[in-house]
Design a protein around this motif. Structure first.
Motif, PDB file in Angstrom:
ATOM      1  N   UNK A 166       2.522 -59.487  -5.380  1.00 60.07           N
ATOM      2  CA  UNK A 166       2.918 -60.283  -4.205  1.00 60.07           C
ATOM      3  C   UNK A 166       4.258 -59.805  -3.637  1.00 60.07           C
ATOM      4  N   UNK A 167       4.453 -60.029  -2.339  1.00 62.71           N
ATOM      5  CA  UNK A 167       5.690 -59.608  -1.670  1.00 62.71           C
ATOM      6  C   UNK A 167       6.565 -60.781  -1.278  1.00 62.71           C
ATOM      7  N   UNK A 168       6.100 -62.007  -1.525  1.00 67.30           N
ATOM      8  CA  UNK A 168       6.913 -63.201  -1.277  1.00 67.30           C
ATOM      9  C   UNK A 168       6.759 -64.165  -2.452  1.00 67.30           C
ATOM     10  N   UNK A 169       7.795 -64.977  -2.673  1.00 67.56           N
ATOM     11  CA  UNK A 169       7.796 -65.931  -3.772  1.00 67.56           C
ATOM     12  C   UNK A 169       8.539 -67.203  -3.349  1.00 67.56           C
ATOM     13  N   UNK A 170       8.195 -68.317  -4.002  1.00 70.51           N
ATOM     14  CA  UNK A 170       8.993 -69.541  -3.923  1.00 70.51           C
ATOM     15  C   UNK A 170       9.564 -69.788  -5.313  1.00 70.51           C
ATOM     16  N   UNK A 171      10.881 -69.824  -5.405  1.00 73.38           N
ATOM     17  CA  UNK A 171      11.534 -69.902  -6.711  1.00 73.38           C
ATOM     18  C   UNK A 171      12.562 -71.016  -6.695  1.00 73.38           C
ATOM     19  N   UNK A 172      12.903 -71.491  -7.897  1.00 72.90           N
ATOM     20  CA  UNK A 172      13.845 -72.594  -8.040  1.00 72.90           C
ATOM     21  C   UNK A 172      15.268 -72.067  -8.071  1.00 72.90           C
ATOM     22  N   UNK A 173      16.133 -72.661  -7.250  1.00 72.30           N
ATOM     23  CA  UNK A 173      17.538 -72.264  -7.207  1.00 72.30           C
ATOM     24  C   UNK A 173      18.380 -73.483  -6.880  1.00 72.30           C
ATOM     25  N   UNK A 174      19.316 -73.818  -7.773  1.00 71.46           N
ATOM     26  CA  UNK A 174      20.222 -74.953  -7.567  1.00 71.46           C
ATOM     27  C   UNK A 174      19.462 -76.241  -7.271  1.00 71.46           C
ATOM     28  N   UNK A 175      18.377 -76.435  -7.994  1.00 75.27           N
ATOM     29  CA  UNK A 175      17.636 -77.689  -7.884  1.00 75.27           C
ATOM     30  C   UNK A 175      16.634 -77.768  -6.760  1.00 75.27           C
ATOM     31  N   UNK A 176      16.480 -76.729  -5.972  1.00 78.24           N
ATOM     32  CA  UNK A 176      15.495 -76.752  -4.899  1.00 78.24           C
ATOM     33  C   UNK A 176      14.787 -75.412  -4.803  1.00 78.24           C
ATOM     34  N   UNK A 177      13.611 -75.423  -4.188  1.00 79.43           N
ATOM     35  CA  UNK A 177      12.821 -74.200  -4.071  1.00 79.43           C
ATOM     36  C   UNK A 177      13.198 -73.444  -2.799  1.00 79.43           C
ATOM     37  N   UNK A 178      13.381 -72.140  -2.960  1.00 80.11           N
ATOM     38  CA  UNK A 178      13.737 -71.273  -1.836  1.00 80.11           C
ATOM     39  C   UNK A 178      12.758 -70.109  -1.775  1.00 80.11           C
ATOM     40  N   UNK A 179      12.695 -69.467  -0.625  1.00 89.18           N
ATOM     41  CA  UNK A 179      11.802 -68.328  -0.434  1.00 89.18           C
ATOM     42  C   UNK A 179      12.527 -67.028  -0.756  1.00 89.18           C
ATOM     43  N   UNK A 180      11.816 -66.106  -1.365  1.00 92.32           N
ATOM     44  CA  UNK A 180      12.314 -64.755  -1.611  1.00 92.32           C
ATOM     45  C   UNK A 180      11.264 -63.763  -1.113  1.00 92.32           C
ATOM     46  N   UNK A 181      11.726 -62.644  -0.583  1.00 90.32           N
ATOM     47  CA  UNK A 181      10.822 -61.633  -0.063  1.00 90.32           C
ATOM     48  C   UNK A 181      11.208 -60.258  -0.582  1.00 90.32           C
ATOM     49  N   UNK A 182      10.202 -59.394  -0.685  1.00 92.73           N
ATOM     50  CA  UNK A 182      10.461 -58.023  -1.108  1.00 92.73           C
ATOM     51  C   UNK A 182      10.922 -57.138   0.040  1.00 92.73           C
ATOM     52  N   UNK A 183      10.883 -57.648   1.263  1.00 97.39           N
ATOM     53  CA  UNK A 183      11.245 -56.861   2.441  1.00 97.39           C
ATOM     54  C   UNK A 183      12.743 -56.965   2.702  1.00 97.39           C
ATOM     55  N   UNK A 184      13.472 -55.868   2.710  1.00 97.79           N
ATOM     56  CA  UNK A 184      14.921 -55.942   2.960  1.00 97.79           C
ATOM     57  C   UNK A 184      15.227 -56.180   4.435  1.00 97.79           C
ATOM     58  N   UNK A 185      16.361 -56.806   4.704  1.00 92.57           N
ATOM     59  CA  UNK A 185      16.841 -56.973   6.077  1.00 92.57           C
ATOM     60  C   UNK A 185      17.419 -55.658   6.591  1.00 92.57           C
TER      61      UNK A 185
END
Length: 366
Positions: A166-185
């Motif tokens: 997969x190239x995107x994920x939802x992960x736990x950070x500081x008590x809430x879920x955030x999105x992460x992507x494999x695509x750089x800005x």
């Protein structure tokens, strides 16, 4: 502009320091009989005209090279103490030349466990590449971006591939879920002229003056000026308190992290040497021996233990063996607790700030 995230250029391998040679000679003379060499042990020789006694000293303190388990990233060693390593690093730093620009390239990130597939990614990877002019005749150049998230180890990459890459994920950070992507800005670029820099410095001077008159309107911790930084070697207690922040009450793990940030900024050889000497005088820092960082670079890991709601960690300051170049810091999981380290194995690099390049350069920004 985050001017605390800096890195150093790679240096040529240096000969053993006086501290290394002295400790090696002490160990050699303390032995009545030579010990048999264990299998797989590699010694670094090649000291040329330094003589038999010096060669024997270097042999006595050479590092053992062998494999390590994933849970224990460091390799077994016959090693110097953390204090000896830091004093040798201070000696090396005191002799480093300055140049036209301070060039740095750093990337940091944090580990997140992906339950679907049971692997760890390194996300929130912020990358900065900047050139800071030493004089008022040159521009400063600052580039930054968020790099894409990646599986942390080869085992994590294999598990990620089994999960369908997969190239995107939802992960736990500081008590809430955030999105992460494999695509750089894309890279952001900011160029600051000498005139703009002077205007910025005047603005900061006005802000400091206002803060001195009305401390309640300002943050408790304010960034010190370059002149104040350079004055710290004359006041060792102030430098120690700065590294142990907040308020000089932090522990050795905070000192290692703060020292890395401090050394990532432009500074005179005298200042850089003083930082290493201050660390050498602190209790609670140990030499874990040879390790490899997440980019596969060999390093000596100087560590201090730290705990918080997420678990117990070893905060490691990574130095390149021989040159004592600062390669960055890594916070390595010893034992986890709580949701954010759930599923992570001991030895996982929970946070990282790696210096890909850092040091004085005489070439123009590229």
């Amino acid at each position: 502009m985050d001017d605390q995230r800096m890195i150093r250029s790679f240096l040529a391998e240096a000969p053993p320091s006086a501290e290394v040679i002295a400790e090696g000679r002490r160990r050699v003379l303390a032995q009545a009989k030579p010990r048999p060499r264990p299998r797989g042990t590699t010694f670094r020789l090649g000291l040329g005209g330094l003589g038999v006694a010096t060669a024997a000293a270097a042999t006595a303190v050479a590092l053992t090279v062998s494999g390590g388990s994933p849970a224990s990233r460091t390799m077994p060693t016959t090693q110097l103490t953390a204090q000896q390593v830091l004093l040798a690093a201070a000696q090396k730093a005191a002799s480093e030349p300055v140049g036209r620009y301070w060039h740095s390239h750093v990337i940091d990130g944090q580990a997140y466990h992906v339950a679907k597939g049971d692997y760890v990614i390194t996300g929130a990877r912020h990358e900065i590449d900047q050139w800071i002019a030493r004089t008022d005749g040159d521009d400063d150049v600052f580039r930054s971006r968020f790099a894409g998230a990646i599986p942390q180890t080869s085992a994590d990459r294999a598990a990620w591939q089994r999960a369908g890459s997969p190239s995107t994920w939802r992960v736990l950070s500081n008590g809430q879920y955030i999105a992460q992507t494999a695509t750089p800005d894309k890279w952001d670029l900011v160029r600051t002229t000498p005139a703009q820099r002077k205007g910025y410095e005047k603005m900061l001077a006005r802000a400091r003056k206002e803060c001195a008159a009305k401390p309640r309107i300002c943050p408790a911790a304010q960034q010190i000026t370059q002149a104040q930084r350079e004055a710290l070697p004359k006041d060792p207690s102030a430098l120690r308190a700065y590294l142990l922040s907040p308020g000089g009450k932090g522990g050795p793990s905070a000192a290692l992290t703060n020292a890395a940030h401090f050394l990532a900024k432009p500074g005179s050889p005298k200042l850089r040497a003083a930082v290493f000497r201050t660390l050498a005088g602190m209790q609670g820092i140990r030499n874990k021996g040879r390790t490899t960082d997440v980019r596969g670079r060999t390093a000596t890991a100087l560590a201090a233990r730290s705990s918080d709601a997420r678990g117990t960690f070893d905060v490691e300051l990574l130095l390149r063996p021989g040159t004592y170049q600062v390669l960055g810091t890594e916070t390595v999981l010893v034992s986890g607790r709580g949701a954010e380290t759930q599923g992570m194995k001991p030895g996982t690099v929970f946070t990282q700030e790696l210096f890909l390049e850092m040091g004085w350069a005489n070439t123009a920004p590229r």
